[in-house]
Design a protein around this motif. Sequence first.
Motif, PDB file in Angstrom:
ATOM      1  N   GLU A  15     -14.724 -51.650 -10.479  1.00  0.00           N
ATOM      2  CA  GLU A  15     -14.247 -50.757 -11.870  1.00  0.00           C
ATOM      3  C   GLU A  15     -12.463 -50.619 -11.912  1.00  0.00           C
ATOM      4  OE1 GLU A  15     -14.615 -46.320 -10.507  1.00  0.00           O
ATOM      5  OE2 GLU A  15     -16.672 -46.817  -9.058  1.00  0.00           O
ATOM      6  N   PRO A  16     -12.015 -50.462 -13.212  1.00  0.00           N
ATOM      7  CA  PRO A  16     -10.332 -50.832 -13.623  1.00  0.00           C
ATOM      8  C   PRO A  16      -9.809 -49.879 -13.724  1.00  0.00           C
ATOM      9  CG  PRO A  16     -12.752 -49.450 -15.783  1.00  0.00           C
ATOM     10  CD  PRO A  16     -12.978 -49.705 -14.608  1.00  0.00           C
ATOM     11  N   ALA A  17      -8.601 -50.680 -12.963  1.00  0.00           N
ATOM     12  CA  ALA A  17      -7.994 -50.308 -12.298  1.00  0.00           C
ATOM     13  C   ALA A  17      -7.225 -49.705 -12.733  1.00  0.00           C
ATOM     14  CB  ALA A  17      -7.039 -51.253 -11.780  1.00  0.00           C
ATOM     15  N   PHE A  18      -6.208 -48.337 -12.041  1.00  0.00           N
ATOM     16  CA  PHE A  18      -5.558 -47.311 -12.222  1.00  0.00           C
ATOM     17  C   PHE A  18      -4.477 -46.825 -11.053  1.00  0.00           C
ATOM     18  CE2 PHE A  18      -9.329 -44.825 -11.686  1.00  0.00           C
ATOM     19  CZ  PHE A  18      -8.763 -43.818 -10.602  1.00  0.00           C
ATOM     20  N   GLU A  19      -3.604 -45.603 -11.521  1.00  0.00           N
ATOM     21  CA  GLU A  19      -3.317 -45.242 -10.971  1.00  0.00           C
ATOM     22  C   GLU A  19      -3.312 -43.411 -11.061  1.00  0.00           C
ATOM     23  OE1 GLU A  19       0.666 -46.462 -10.748  1.00  0.00           O
ATOM     24  OE2 GLU A  19       0.541 -48.699  -9.950  1.00  0.00           O
ATOM     25  N   THR A  20      -3.332 -42.746 -10.152  1.00  0.00           N
ATOM     26  CA  THR A  20      -3.096 -41.445 -10.649  1.00  0.00           C
ATOM     27  C   THR A  20      -1.887 -41.337 -11.113  1.00  0.00           C
ATOM     28  OG1 THR A  20      -4.642 -41.732  -9.329  1.00  0.00           O
ATOM     29  CG2 THR A  20      -3.827 -39.385  -9.653  1.00  0.00           C
ATOM     30  N   VAL A  21      -1.429 -40.630 -12.218  1.00  0.00           N
ATOM     31  CA  VAL A  21       0.008 -39.688 -12.335  1.00  0.00           C
ATOM     32  C   VAL A  21      -0.389 -38.144 -12.007  1.00  0.00           C
ATOM     33  CG1 VAL A  21       1.546 -39.609 -13.975  1.00  0.00           C
ATOM     34  CG2 VAL A  21       0.131 -41.502 -14.238  1.00  0.00           C
ATOM     35  N   GLU A  22      -1.686 -37.533 -11.859  1.00  0.00           N
ATOM     36  CA  GLU A  22      -1.381 -36.326 -12.075  1.00  0.00           C
ATOM     37  C   GLU A  22      -2.529 -35.421 -11.483  1.00  0.00           C
ATOM     38  OE1 GLU A  22      -0.095 -31.947 -13.758  1.00  0.00           O
ATOM     39  OE2 GLU A  22       0.449 -34.200 -14.906  1.00  0.00           O
ATOM     40  N   GLN A  23      -2.535 -35.008 -10.852  1.00  0.00           N
ATOM     41  CA  GLN A  23      -3.875 -34.527 -10.172  1.00  0.00           C
ATOM     42  C   GLN A  23      -4.451 -33.202  -9.867  1.00  0.00           C
ATOM     43  OE1 GLN A  23      -6.102 -36.246  -6.683  1.00  0.00           O
ATOM     44  NE2 GLN A  23      -8.394 -35.576  -7.241  1.00  0.00           N
ATOM     45  N   ASP A  24      -5.199 -32.241 -10.398  1.00  0.00           N
ATOM     46  CA  ASP A  24      -5.806 -31.313 -10.883  1.00  0.00           C
ATOM     47  C   ASP A  24      -6.849 -30.930 -10.535  1.00  0.00           C
ATOM     48  OD1 ASP A  24      -5.196 -28.517 -10.514  1.00  0.00           O
ATOM     49  OD2 ASP A  24      -4.508 -27.884 -12.841  1.00  0.00           O
ATOM     50  N   GLY A  25      -7.311 -30.794  -8.550  1.00  0.00           N
ATOM     51  CA  GLY A  25      -8.837 -30.785  -9.431  1.00  0.00           C
ATOM     52  C   GLY A  25      -9.530 -31.730  -9.107  1.00  0.00           C
ATOM     53  N   LYS A  26     -10.613 -31.367 -10.338  1.00  0.00           N
ATOM     54  CA  LYS A  26     -11.750 -32.612 -10.968  1.00  0.00           C
ATOM     55  C   LYS A  26     -11.002 -33.300 -11.923  1.00  0.00           C
ATOM     56  CE  LYS A  26     -13.696 -29.259 -13.457  1.00  0.00           C
ATOM     57  NZ  LYS A  26     -15.556 -28.664 -13.113  1.00  0.00           N
ATOM     58  N   ILE A  27      -9.464 -32.700 -12.403  1.00  0.00           N
ATOM     59  CA  ILE A  27      -8.704 -34.034 -13.302  1.00  0.00           C
ATOM     60  C   ILE A  27      -8.046 -34.940 -12.634  1.00  0.00           C
ATOM     61  CG2 ILE A  27      -7.812 -32.796 -15.439  1.00  0.00           C
ATOM     62  CD1 ILE A  27      -9.151 -29.994 -15.970  1.00  0.00           C
ATOM     63  N   GLU A  28      -7.523 -35.441 -13.573  1.00  0.00           N
ATOM     64  CA  GLU A  28      -6.941 -36.700 -13.073  1.00  0.00           C
ATOM     65  C   GLU A  28      -6.503 -37.066 -14.616  1.00  0.00           C
ATOM     66  OE1 GLU A  28      -8.343 -38.547  -8.606  1.00  0.00           O
ATOM     67  OE2 GLU A  28      -8.872 -39.165 -11.081  1.00  0.00           O
ATOM     68  N   VAL A  29      -4.799 -37.417 -15.078  1.00  0.00           N
ATOM     69  CA  VAL A  29      -4.355 -38.422 -15.592  1.00  0.00           C
ATOM     70  C   VAL A  29      -3.915 -39.622 -14.850  1.00  0.00           C
ATOM     71  CG1 VAL A  29      -2.193 -38.128 -16.993  1.00  0.00           C
ATOM     72  CG2 VAL A  29      -3.102 -36.294 -16.405  1.00  0.00           C
ATOM     73  N   ARG A  30      -4.701 -40.748 -15.309  1.00  0.00           N
ATOM     74  CA  ARG A  30      -4.274 -41.605 -14.926  1.00  0.00           C
ATOM     75  C   ARG A  30      -4.121 -42.817 -15.896  1.00  0.00           C
ATOM     76  NH1 ARG A  30     -10.808 -42.538 -13.880  1.00  0.00           N
ATOM     77  NH2 ARG A  30     -11.378 -40.540 -12.353  1.00  0.00           N
ATOM     78  N   LEU A  77      -2.729 -44.583 -20.870  1.00  0.00           N
ATOM     79  CA  LEU A  77      -2.860 -43.431 -20.483  1.00  0.00           C
ATOM     80  C   LEU A  77      -4.110 -42.425 -20.275  1.00  0.00           C
ATOM     81  CD1 LEU A  77      -0.569 -41.310 -18.482  1.00  0.00           C
ATOM     82  CD2 LEU A  77      -0.060 -40.593 -20.191  1.00  0.00           C
ATOM     83  N   MET A  78      -4.554 -41.636 -19.592  1.00  0.00           N
ATOM     84  CA  MET A  78      -5.984 -41.373 -19.736  1.00  0.00           C
ATOM     85  C   MET A  78      -6.087 -40.214 -18.953  1.00  0.00           C
ATOM     86  SD  MET A  78      -7.315 -43.431 -21.706  1.00  0.00           S
ATOM     87  CE  MET A  78      -9.352 -43.186 -21.763  1.00  0.00           C
ATOM     88  N   ALA A  79      -5.924 -38.821 -19.600  1.00  0.00           N
ATOM     89  CA  ALA A  79      -6.450 -37.442 -19.323  1.00  0.00           C
ATOM     90  C   ALA A  79      -7.972 -37.231 -18.960  1.00  0.00           C
ATOM     91  CB  ALA A  79      -6.627 -36.596 -20.204  1.00  0.00           C
ATOM     92  N   THR A  80      -8.952 -37.610 -17.497  1.00  0.00           N
ATOM     93  CA  THR A  80      -9.657 -37.605 -16.895  1.00  0.00           C
ATOM     94  C   THR A  80     -10.511 -35.975 -16.850  1.00  0.00           C
ATOM     95  OG1 THR A  80      -9.985 -38.186 -14.994  1.00  0.00           O
ATOM     96  CG2 THR A  80      -8.973 -39.633 -17.109  1.00  0.00           C
ATOM     97  N   ILE A  81     -11.882 -35.912 -16.172  1.00  0.00           N
ATOM     98  CA  ILE A  81     -12.308 -35.197 -16.052  1.00  0.00           C
ATOM     99  C   ILE A  81     -13.721 -35.536 -15.065  1.00  0.00           C
ATOM    100  CG2 ILE A  81     -13.377 -34.349 -17.908  1.00  0.00           C
ATOM    101  CD1 ILE A  81     -13.574 -31.132 -16.209  1.00  0.00           C
ATOM    102  N   ARG A  82     -14.230 -35.238 -13.654  1.00  0.00           N
ATOM    103  CA  ARG A  82     -15.714 -35.691 -13.002  1.00  0.00           C
ATOM    104  C   ARG A  82     -16.076 -34.580 -13.308  1.00  0.00           C
ATOM    105  NH1 ARG A  82     -15.002 -39.293  -7.960  1.00  0.00           N
ATOM    106  NH2 ARG A  82     -17.329 -39.379  -7.464  1.00  0.00           N
ATOM    107  N   PHE A  83     -17.656 -35.354 -13.174  1.00  0.00           N
ATOM    108  CA  PHE A  83     -18.697 -33.843 -12.498  1.00  0.00           C
ATOM    109  C   PHE A  83     -20.195 -34.951 -13.128  1.00  0.00           C
ATOM    110  CE2 PHE A  83     -19.221 -35.314 -17.151  1.00  0.00           C
ATOM    111  CZ  PHE A  83     -20.160 -35.175 -17.923  1.00  0.00           C
ATOM    112  N   SER A  84     -21.052 -34.099 -12.243  1.00  0.00           N
ATOM    113  CA  SER A  84     -22.049 -34.872 -11.483  1.00  0.00           C
ATOM    114  C   SER A  84     -23.292 -34.505 -12.800  1.00  0.00           C
ATOM    115  CB  SER A  84     -22.167 -34.304  -9.422  1.00  0.00           C
ATOM    116  OG  SER A  84     -22.537 -33.106  -9.861  1.00  0.00           O
TER     117      SER A  84
END
Length: 206
Positions: free
Chosen positions: A23-38, A141-148
């Motif tokens: 998967e693409p390499a990233f560092e997590t800048v901020e995390q709030d539950g299922k939301i991350e800024v990478r 810099l990407m804001a992301t949200i994860r879900f199933s």
Amino acid sequence: MRRILLAAIVLGVFAMSASATEEPAFETVEQDGKIEVRQYAPLIVAETEVSGDMRDAGSSGFRVLADYIFGNNTARSEIAMTAPVTRTPSRKIEMTAPVTRVPTQTDSWTVTFTMPSKWTMETLPVPNNPAVKLREVPGELMATIRFSGSGQMKAHKARQEELERWMAAHGYEATGAPRYAGYDAPWKPAPFRRNEVLIPVKPAQD
């Protein structure tokens, strides 16, 4: 025959464990539950533009790109599959807040595979199909949200709106169109599939 062989190879690739898929390499800048800024590292992508709704465009774009990585290139070389497969609305939109927009049935989509990190623009084989383009992507810099789930357009839209509300509340502005990412094969049970909405962002100006 070529289509049958390609389908068999794709099945074999997705049968591998998730840990075997880069998967693409990233560092997590901020995390709030299922939301991350990478903060993503620079990478190279193979992409193609297709039309239709998100599901049909994703399928047709996948086939075109899979054909390239499984040997339809000048070197007849195979390139390892990576995750995720992303779909981005190709139509240009004005960057206002919020950026929520539901692509229509006739929209164009850019479907993208990330190339494995061992490859460079100089070493990647050239696609035989002119519909496949190789492109270098700078760090983002990407804001992301994860879900199933099965990854329907309705679910992506709902998560996109949720992510945009979070961005507004936490001082981030969108700098590009949302990207819809799928990490798993379509035959994997929907509750166990990993989907994401990713939006390129920058810190909002005070």
